[in-house]
Design a protein around this motif. Sequence first.
Motif, PDB file in Angstrom:
ATOM      1  N   ALA A  19       0.833  -1.206   0.000  1.00 16.17           N
ATOM      2  CA  ALA A  19       0.000   0.000   0.000  1.00 16.17           C
ATOM      3  C   ALA A  19       0.869   1.259   0.000  1.00 16.17           C
ATOM      4  N   ALA A  20       1.979   1.227   0.729  1.00 16.17           N
ATOM      5  CA  ALA A  20       2.878   2.383   0.742  1.00 16.17           C
ATOM      6  C   ALA A  20       3.525   2.591  -0.629  1.00 16.17           C
ATOM      7  N   ILE A  21       3.881   1.508  -1.300  1.00 14.22           N
ATOM      8  CA  ILE A  21       4.465   1.626  -2.635  1.00 14.22           C
ATOM      9  C   ILE A  21       3.449   2.199  -3.616  1.00 14.22           C
ATOM     10  N   VAL A  22       2.221   1.688  -3.569  1.00 13.98           N
ATOM     11  CA  VAL A  22       1.178   2.209  -4.463  1.00 13.98           C
ATOM     12  C   VAL A  22       0.893   3.672  -4.157  1.00 13.98           C
ATOM     13  N   ALA A  23       0.836   4.019  -2.873  1.00 14.68           N
ATOM     14  CA  ALA A  23       0.571   5.415  -2.502  1.00 14.68           C
ATOM     15  C   ALA A  23       1.688   6.325  -3.008  1.00 14.68           C
ATOM     16  N   GLY A  24       2.913   5.881  -2.889  1.00 11.05           N
ATOM     17  CA  GLY A  24       4.038   6.697  -3.350  1.00 11.05           C
ATOM     18  C   GLY A  24       4.066   6.870  -4.854  1.00 11.05           C
ATOM     19  N   LEU A  25       3.949   5.757  -5.588  1.00  5.22           N
ATOM     20  CA  LEU A  25       3.984   5.836  -7.048  1.00  5.22           C
ATOM     21  C   LEU A  25       2.785   6.607  -7.601  1.00  5.22           C
ATOM     22  N   ASN A  26       1.621   6.318  -7.061  1.00  2.00           N
ATOM     23  CA  ASN A  26       0.422   6.995  -7.530  1.00  2.00           C
ATOM     24  C   ASN A  26       0.412   8.465  -7.124  1.00  2.00           C
ATOM     25  N   GLY A  27       0.905   8.766  -5.932  1.00  2.00           N
ATOM     26  CA  GLY A  27       1.004  10.157  -5.499  1.00  2.00           C
ATOM     27  C   GLY A  27       1.954  10.951  -6.369  1.00  2.00           C
ATOM     28  N   ASP A  28       3.041  10.315  -6.805  1.00  2.00           N
ATOM     29  CA  ASP A  28       3.975  10.984  -7.706  1.00  2.00           C
ATOM     30  C   ASP A  28       3.319  11.270  -9.049  1.00  2.00           C
ATOM     31  N   TYR A  29       2.525  10.321  -9.526  1.00  2.00           N
ATOM     32  CA  TYR A  29       1.799  10.543 -10.785  1.00  2.00           C
ATOM     33  C   TYR A  29       0.784  11.673 -10.634  1.00  2.00           C
ATOM     34  N   LEU A  30       0.066  11.685  -9.518  1.00  2.00           N
ATOM     35  CA  LEU A  30      -0.907  12.759  -9.294  1.00  2.00           C
ATOM     36  C   LEU A  30      -0.219  14.117  -9.183  1.00  2.00           C
ATOM     37  N   HIS A  31       0.936  14.140  -8.548  1.00  2.00           N
ATOM     38  CA  HIS A  31       1.681  15.394  -8.424  1.00  2.00           C
ATOM     39  C   HIS A  31       2.171  15.870  -9.789  1.00  2.00           C
ATOM     40  N   VAL A  50      -7.750   4.312  -1.471  1.00  2.00           N
ATOM     41  CA  VAL A  50      -7.689   2.904  -1.063  1.00  2.00           C
ATOM     42  C   VAL A  50      -6.331   2.603  -0.428  1.00  2.00           C
ATOM     43  N   ALA A  51      -5.268   3.125  -1.000  1.00  2.00           N
ATOM     44  CA  ALA A  51      -3.935   2.907  -0.433  1.00  2.00           C
ATOM     45  C   ALA A  51      -3.826   3.533   0.952  1.00  2.00           C
ATOM     46  N   GLY A  52      -4.386   4.721   1.129  1.00  2.00           N
ATOM     47  CA  GLY A  52      -4.357   5.361   2.445  1.00  2.00           C
ATOM     48  C   GLY A  52      -5.129   4.579   3.488  1.00  2.00           C
ATOM     49  N   LEU A  53      -6.321   4.097   3.111  1.00  2.00           N
ATOM     50  CA  LEU A  53      -7.100   3.275   4.047  1.00  2.00           C
ATOM     51  C   LEU A  53      -6.379   1.976   4.378  1.00  2.00           C
ATOM     52  N   ALA A  54      -5.761   1.379   3.369  1.00  2.00           N
ATOM     53  CA  ALA A  54      -5.036   0.132   3.601  1.00  2.00           C
ATOM     54  C   ALA A  54      -3.851   0.346   4.525  1.00  2.00           C
ATOM     55  N   ILE A  55      -3.172   1.461   4.391  1.00  2.00           N
ATOM     56  CA  ILE A  55      -2.038   1.764   5.280  1.00  2.00           C
ATOM     57  C   ILE A  55      -2.533   1.914   6.712  1.00  2.00           C
ATOM     58  N   ILE A  56      -3.604   2.660   6.894  1.00  2.00           N
ATOM     59  CA  ILE A  56      -4.139   2.885   8.246  1.00  2.00           C
ATOM     60  C   ILE A  56      -4.559   1.576   8.894  1.00  2.00           C
ATOM     61  N   PHE A  57      -5.353   0.772   8.179  1.00  2.00           N
ATOM     62  CA  PHE A  57      -5.845  -0.466   8.772  1.00  2.00           C
ATOM     63  C   PHE A  57      -4.742  -1.500   8.949  1.00  2.00           C
ATOM     64  N   ALA A  58      -3.767  -1.533   8.055  1.00  2.00           N
ATOM     65  CA  ALA A  58      -2.663  -2.481   8.217  1.00  2.00           C
ATOM     66  C   ALA A  58      -1.833  -2.136   9.450  1.00  2.00           C
ATOM     67  N   ILE A  59      -1.647  -0.854   9.719  1.00  2.00           N
ATOM     68  CA  ILE A  59      -0.897  -0.460  10.922  1.00  2.00           C
ATOM     69  C   ILE A  59      -1.681  -0.790  12.178  1.00  2.00           C
ATOM     70  N   ILE A  60      -2.976  -0.502  12.169  1.00  2.00           N
ATOM     71  CA  ILE A  60      -3.797  -0.768  13.354  1.00  2.00           C
ATOM     72  C   ILE A  60      -3.878  -2.256  13.642  1.00  2.00           C
ATOM     73  N   TRP A  61      -4.084  -3.072  12.606  1.00  2.00           N
ATOM     74  CA  TRP A  61      -4.278  -4.506  12.798  1.00  2.00           C
ATOM     75  C   TRP A  61      -2.978  -5.293  12.775  1.00  2.00           C
ATOM     76  N   LEU A  62      -1.854  -4.601  12.757  1.00  2.00           N
ATOM     77  CA  LEU A  62      -0.557  -5.285  12.751  1.00  2.00           C
ATOM     78  C   LEU A  62      -0.212  -5.879  14.107  1.00  2.00           C
ATOM     79  N   CYS A 130      -2.958 -10.135  -1.030  1.00  2.00           N
ATOM     80  CA  CYS A 130      -2.603 -10.234   0.396  1.00  2.00           C
ATOM     81  C   CYS A 130      -3.817  -9.997   1.292  1.00  2.00           C
ATOM     82  N   TRP A 131      -4.626  -9.005   0.966  1.00  2.00           N
ATOM     83  CA  TRP A 131      -5.828  -8.747   1.771  1.00  2.00           C
ATOM     84  C   TRP A 131      -6.817  -9.893   1.657  1.00  2.00           C
ATOM     85  N   LEU A 132      -6.916 -10.511   0.478  1.00  2.00           N
ATOM     86  CA  LEU A 132      -7.812 -11.644   0.310  1.00  2.00           C
ATOM     87  C   LEU A 132      -7.334 -12.849   1.126  1.00  2.00           C
ATOM     88  N   VAL A 133      -6.046 -13.130   1.092  1.00  2.00           N
ATOM     89  CA  VAL A 133      -5.501 -14.240   1.885  1.00  2.00           C
ATOM     90  C   VAL A 133      -5.673 -13.962   3.377  1.00  2.00           C
TER      91      VAL A 133
END
Length: 164
Positions: A19-31, A50-62, A130-133
Amino acid sequence: MAFAEIISIILRLAELAFAAIVAGLNGDYLHASKGASAWHLGRHIYTEVVAGLAIIFAIIWLFPFSGSFIHWPADLLISAMWFVAFGLLVDWIGDNCGSVFDWDGISFRGTGSCSQLKATIAFAFLSAICWLVSAILGLYWVRRHTAPVAPATYHRRRWYRSRV
C-alpha cells in the motif's frame, strides 16, 4: 495457533509495504499531473484513497493478538476495493503503454510513466491478493475457534404434574 499469528503478521507487513508503494507511485503521478481535472484523475484519486485506508488499517491490525482475526469482513472489503482499483488502472492504461503484463523495456532509470503505472498496477494486484488471503485466514481462524452454539431447549411442564 502461533503459526496463524505469524502468517497474519507477515501478511499485514506485506499489505503495509504494498500500500505504501502504491501510494508513493500513484502520489507521484498525481503530483506530476497538476492542473488536470479531478474527473480525469478519478481512478488515481480512488487508488490513492484505497492505499491510504489500507495503510491505516494495516498499521492498526498489525499488532498480534487473537482479536485481529475477527476483522476478516473488513479484509475482504479492502481486498475488493484493491481489485476495483486494479481493474480501473488496467482499463485506464489500455494499450497506450503496450500490454499491461508486458514487462519488456521496463527500467529503473528515468521517470517513465508507463513503467511507473505498470508498477502501480502490479503492486495494487499484490496488495489485493494479500488482503484476500488475510480475510481467508481470518475466516478460517474464526470458524476454528468459535464453539458451536447449542440450540436452546425448552422443557414444558406437563399439566398433570404438580410442583409439590
